[in-house]
Design an enzyme around this catalytic site. Structure first.
Site, PDB file in Angstrom:
ATOM      1  N   HIS A  37      62.042 -18.805 127.221  1.00 43.13           N
ATOM      2  CA  HIS A  37      62.711 -20.036 126.768  1.00 43.13           C
ATOM      3  C   HIS A  37      64.163 -20.054 127.272  1.00 43.13           C
ATOM      4  O   HIS A  37      64.662 -21.092 127.705  1.00 43.13           O
ATOM      5  CB  HIS A  37      62.756 -20.102 125.240  1.00 43.13           C
ATOM      6  CG  HIS A  37      61.413 -20.220 124.575  1.00 43.13           C
ATOM      7  ND1 HIS A  37      60.876 -19.231 123.792  1.00 43.13           N
ATOM      8  CD2 HIS A  37      60.510 -21.235 124.566  1.00 43.13           C
ATOM      9  CE1 HIS A  37      59.704 -19.622 123.324  1.00 43.13           C
ATOM     10  NE2 HIS A  37      59.451 -20.821 123.779  1.00 43.13           N
ATOM     11  N   ARG A 189      52.926 -15.919 121.300  1.00 44.93           N
ATOM     12  CA  ARG A 189      51.672 -15.368 120.758  1.00 44.93           C
ATOM     13  C   ARG A 189      51.458 -13.908 121.171  1.00 44.93           C
ATOM     14  O   ARG A 189      50.583 -13.244 120.611  1.00 44.93           O
ATOM     15  CB  ARG A 189      50.481 -16.243 121.172  1.00 44.93           C
ATOM     16  CG  ARG A 189      50.498 -17.590 120.448  1.00 44.93           C
ATOM     17  CD  ARG A 189      49.205 -18.355 120.585  1.00 44.93           C
ATOM     18  NE  ARG A 189      49.156 -19.479 119.665  1.00 44.93           N
ATOM     19  CZ  ARG A 189      49.417 -20.751 119.984  1.00 44.93           C
ATOM     20  NH1 ARG A 189      49.762 -21.063 121.213  1.00 44.93           N
ATOM     21  NH2 ARG A 189      49.340 -21.697 119.082  1.00 44.93           N
TER      22      ARG A 189
END
Ligand code: PAF
Length: 283
Positions: A37, A189
């Site tokens: 990110h 995840r």
């Protein structure tokens, strides 16, 4: 860094920036930020004067049996990272702010065909939820440009198509996959993996590389897909799909197609991992 929770406040801020002639970028996220990110945020900061990072765990893109409740939410950690990287503005709306008529009462956006392939086949409604929230974020922030990671390649294609079909004046930028040193694509995840599964997980990328080499060496695509799915199963994954597609539209390759991509999704324990690799066969 400004932290904004209300749409009206964010709009007023962006309007001020626009009046000052500044270029605005958007990085939509579901939080639990990590280095991939931050690479998007840094990239956005080189292209724009002001960057808005949105953090919203979008319930519309989760199926009834999926991990909406357990999806990692780490707001303090996200704020620390965004401050460290020098981001200008965090937009963290509530569900009520984004879906005031509730999840079922929300008008939605459906991108046909592309949304039904690959991940869409096993996650019905997933891309409808993504297209809907991203269109809303574009209308809320009205950015000049928005960045998305190429790990979610099908998502990127759906968003590009939605933006083009609705003539939204937003430039869509894909950012290359950011990987751990052992090749595992970074993902929130990955945090679901046990220590043993974490050792196995990079094999997903390894097997996609082998598949790409086999296709370059002339192996039939269907055979290479089958071999890869079998190798993943033998390594402990439960493959959802391994599919070589045309890069431009994710259709099945036709003879003579040179620009391909292999996409895969596989469960490893509780984690559903996705990855992809471009296969450029040259002229
Ligand atoms: O990629 C994600 O994190 C999400 O799918 C997105 C684009 C933020 C929409 O909720």
């Amino acid at each position: 860094m400004q932290i904004i929770h209300e749409i009206a406040v964010l709009r007023a801020q962006v309007a001020d920036w626009r009046r000052a002639g500044l270029r605005v970028g958007l990085v939509p996220t579901m939080g639990n930020l990590h280095a991939a990110h931050l690479a998007l945020v840094r990239d956005a900061m080189t292209r724009c004067d002001r960057v808005v990072v949105s953090v919203f765990v979008n319930p519309l893109q989760f199926g009834p049996d999926e991990d909406l409740q357990s999806y990692p939410r780490t707001p303090e950690h996200d704020i620390d990272l965004l401050i460290q990287v020098g981001n200008h503005c965090l937009f963290a709306p509530s569900e009520q702010e984004i879906y005031p008529h509730g999840r079922l009462g929300q008008t939605f956006i459906e991108v046909p065909v592309l949304s039904d392939l690959l991940c869409g086949a096993s996650r019905p409604g997933h891309f409808r939820g993504i297209a809907t929230v991203v269109a809303k974020l574009f209308n809320i922030v009205m950015p000049d440009l928005a960045l998305f990671g190429e790990k979610d390649y099908q998502q990127l294609m759906v968003i590009r198509r939605m933006t083009a079909d609705l003539n939204l004046p937003v430039e869509i930028v894909g950012h290359p996959i950011v990987r751990e040193p052992d090749g595992l694509a970074m993902s929130s995840r990955n945090g679901y993996l046990t220590p043993d599964e974490r050792i196995t997980a990079p094999l997903l990328h390894d097997h996609l590389r082998r598949l790409a080499e086999a296709i370059r060496a002339g192996q039939l695509i269907a055979d290479a897909e089958w071999d890869t799915a079998r190798a993943l199963s033998a390594a402990g994954f439960k493959p959802d799909y391994v599919s070589v597609c045309r890069r431009a539209d994710l259709n099945h390759p036709k003879p003579g197609d040179r620009s391909l991509i292999v996409l895969a999704a596989a469960y490893l324990g509780k984690a559903r991992l996705i990855d992809n690799l471009i296969i450029d066969l040259g002229d």
